[in-house]
Design an enzyme around this catalytic site. Structure first.
Site, mmCIF file in Angstrom:
data_model
loop_
_atom_site.group_PDB
_atom_site.id
_atom_site.type_symbol
_atom_site.label_atom_id
_atom_site.label_comp_id
_atom_site.label_asym_id
_atom_site.label_seq_id
_atom_site.Cartn_x
_atom_site.Cartn_y
_atom_site.Cartn_z
ATOM 1 N N THR A 169 -2.574 -15.108 -6.786
ATOM 2 C CA THR A 169 -2.468 -13.803 -7.434
ATOM 3 C C THR A 169 -1.705 -13.959 -8.746
ATOM 4 O OG1 THR A 169 -0.458 -13.312 -6.166
ATOM 5 C CG2 THR A 169 -2.541 -12.534 -5.278
ATOM 6 N N ASP A 196 4.219 -9.226 3.294
ATOM 7 C CA ASP A 196 3.363 -8.170 3.822
ATOM 8 C C ASP A 196 2.533 -7.496 2.742
ATOM 9 O OD1 ASP A 196 4.651 -8.699 6.189
ATOM 10 O OD2 ASP A 196 6.101 -7.067 5.948
ATOM 11 N N GLY A 197 3.076 -7.450 1.519
ATOM 12 C CA GLY A 197 2.436 -6.676 0.468
ATOM 13 C C GLY A 197 1.022 -7.100 0.150
ATOM 14 N N GLU A 201 -2.449 -4.935 0.321
ATOM 15 C CA GLU A 201 -3.351 -4.824 -0.827
ATOM 16 C C GLU A 201 -4.783 -5.177 -0.428
ATOM 17 O OE1 GLU A 201 -2.272 -6.788 -4.433
ATOM 18 O OE2 GLU A 201 -0.178 -6.144 -4.341
ATOM 19 N N ASP A 258 16.679 -1.874 3.720
ATOM 20 C CA ASP A 258 15.625 -2.766 3.226
ATOM 21 C C ASP A 258 15.543 -2.751 1.705
ATOM 22 O OD1 ASP A 258 13.432 -4.462 3.193
ATOM 23 O OD2 ASP A 258 11.992 -2.839 3.469
ATOM 24 N N ARG A 271 22.130 -10.801 3.179
ATOM 25 C CA ARG A 271 22.234 -9.518 2.491
ATOM 26 C C ARG A 271 21.929 -8.356 3.432
ATOM 27 N NH1 ARG A 271 17.138 -7.303 0.901
ATOM 28 N NH2 ARG A 271 15.408 -8.728 1.305
ATOM 29 N N ASP A 441 5.432 -0.698 4.723
ATOM 30 C CA ASP A 441 5.042 -2.108 4.623
ATOM 31 C C ASP A 441 5.825 -2.841 3.536
ATOM 32 O OD1 ASP A 441 3.267 -1.531 6.613
ATOM 33 O OD2 ASP A 441 1.488 -1.569 5.356
ATOM 34 N N GLY A 442 7.104 -2.494 3.403
ATOM 35 C CA GLY A 442 7.965 -3.180 2.457
ATOM 36 C C GLY A 442 7.945 -2.650 1.041
ATOM 37 N N GLU A 443 7.145 -1.603 0.788
ATOM 38 C CA GLU A 443 7.064 -1.022 -0.549
ATOM 39 C C GLU A 443 7.549 0.420 -0.521
ATOM 40 O OE1 GLU A 443 6.151 -2.665 -3.250
ATOM 41 O OE2 GLU A 443 5.642 -4.510 -2.181
#
Length: 482
Positions: A169, A196-197, A201, A258, A271, A441-443
């Site tokens: 990508t 995951d992103g 997509e 997150d 973290r 989903d992490g976004e």
């Protein structure tokens, strides 16, 4: 499919042969879907018995003269084992999987050739993919996606004899563009080497195609393991905006940890623990309401909603990511998402304030966090874990119990299954201007904490208006071990 594979293996002729494994004499058998050997005490003595299941432990086999070279899985913490098992999809400890070779020396080249053919026939009956399209995010993973592909994924794929095409990508949403235009007739699956992103997509790209109903059937995954599981896809809708989620959505404590802990990324994995402690000490609670269509067995939870309005407008765009790409704005035949007539279902509600709302379609959020212990692939439901009133001391304990999922048994946690769910997010308790973060989903898909700046990418949805999640059971397929 699994029954057909079992019948094919059961019908195959069993083989038995004197061999040498690791220099020691042994008697080897190939029966059904298993290769096994036991020491016979002949010259060289001292060997150990062993067995390997072809489906879960064997990548491939090649014949080299009298030697039968069996490529197997081996893990970083057990490299000496002759038959290490691969990690389970979506759960348990995640160890690095590497290809390892077990050499079985036959008495003749003819015997080696016969055994090689027999093992290849059995492996072929498993329905494993033969051609894969691999999408690599070169910036994904702690060591970089390219390195992960070269050192961990590629050796397994080559050992299994899989043909592949790899593409990296180049920019955000590139994987979505690739999936939208890819000639799927050339491949048996798409593998994402990334976080995951990229998988999200790809799902959104497939569902924006005119042939979405066949495109979404292509199996997705990271390291194929021969078995395919149905994967629920969740439609996330707000007004005219829609996108598709495959893992989870969080609001409140978990989303705050997150996303906000990103400023401490220099600390590495510590973290999350560090910022979790900060958030527990300075605990936030959010006003709002959660409405849901309960799964069977949860009809008594919450309060009955007498009347519910529609959460979407006519002509909703098919894929929130689509609204940011001119390439897809003219699509009219893409997947419109699962339909649910609100009036035909009994909706119930829980009122805030909330500490955390966690909605998941899979059991694990990460390698050491079990979000939803009762979640099952393709069951058609979302698992919801809600924390409302909870003392700080108890909440700290719950954070540790997330490792094995036992936190859902706490009296401070409401854990249940739903077919559809609607979040009406409100402001932080004690504030009239600060909201929270909604993370899918992490976004970040919506943010109401006032931290948005002109340099940031505009969020997918607005914070405040209702956001509805509806499950489409088994819409996609994912590679997975049994």
């Amino acid at each position: 499919m699994a029954e057909e594979q079992s019948k094919a293996q059961a019908g195959a002729k069993a083989l038995s042969e004197p061999v040498r494994v690791g220099g020691s004499a042994a008697e080897a058998t190939l029966s059904g879907g298993e290769l096994a050997w036991r020491p016979t005490g002949g010259g060289g003595g001292g060997g150990e018995a062993g067995r390997m299941e072809l489906e879960s432990e064997v990548l491939g086999v090649r014949v080299d003269g009298r030697a039968l070279r069996v490529a197997t899985f081996a893990r970083g913490d057990d490299a000496a084992a002759a038959a290490a098992r691969p990690a389970t999809c979506g759960g348990g400890e995640r160890r690095r999987e590497r290809e390892r070779e077990v050499v079985v020396e036959m008495e003749s080249e003819e015997a080696a050739a016969a055994w090689g053919d027999a093992m290849r026939d059995r492996l072929a009956s498993l329905g494993r993919p033969k051609r894969l399209f691999i999408i690599v995010n070169p910036y994904g993973g702690k060591r970089g996606g390219r390195k992960i592909f070269q050192t961990e994924v590629l050796p397994l794929i080559e050992a299994a004899g899989i043909l592949y095409t790899m593409q990296e990508t180049k920019h955000r949403l590139h994987a979505q563009e690739i999936a939208h235009s890819l000639d799927l007739r050339k491949y048996d699956g798409i593998v994402c080497v990334s976080g995951d992103g990229v998988l999200v997509e790809v799902v959104n790209g497939l569902l924006q195609r005119e042939d979405w109903n066949t495109a979404i059937k292509i199996p997705l995954g990271i390291i194929p393991a021969g078995h395919k599981r149905p994967l629920d896809v969740t439609s996330v809708v707000q007004g005219k905006t829609r996108f598709f989620s495959v893992l989870m959505l969080t609001w409140g404590l978990v989303a705050d940890i997150d996303i906000e802990s990103e400023k401490y990324r220099w600390m590495g994995s510590a973290r999350l623990d560090f910022y979790s402690l900060l958030r527990v000490v300075s605990l936030r609670r959010y006003n709002g309401r959660v409405l849901f269509v309960p799964a069977p067995g949860y009809e008594g939870l919450g309060d009955l909603v007498e009347q519910i309005s529609s959460c979407k407008s006519n002509g909703a765009s098919t894929g929130v990511q689509e609204d940011r790409s001119n390439d897809f704005n003219d699509e009219t035949c893409a997947y419109a998402g699962p339909s649910i007539d609100e009036a035909d279902h009994e909706w119930r509600s829980l009122d805030g304030p909330f500490v955390s709302v966690w909605v998941s379609g899979v059991p694990f959020a990460s390698e050491n966090v079990m979000t939803a212990p009762e979640a099952k692939f393709g069951d058609g439901y979302l698992d919801v874990a809600i924390i409302k009133d909870c003392p700080r001391s108890a909440l700290a304990g719950l954070m540790f119990q997330m490792k094995d999922g036992s936190y859902v048994k706490s009296p401070y946690v409401e854990y249940f299954k739903v077919k559809a769910l609607r979040i009406e997010p409100g402001m932080r308790v004690g504030s009239t201007t600060k909201g929270g973060i909604i993370d899918s989903d992490g976004e970040v898909i919506a943010r109401g904490d006032g931290s948005h700046t002109g340099d940031e990418i505009e969020h997918l949805m607005a914070y405040g208006p209702p956001i509805q999640l509806t499950v489409d059971q088994g819409l996609a397929t994912i590679f997975s071990p049994r």
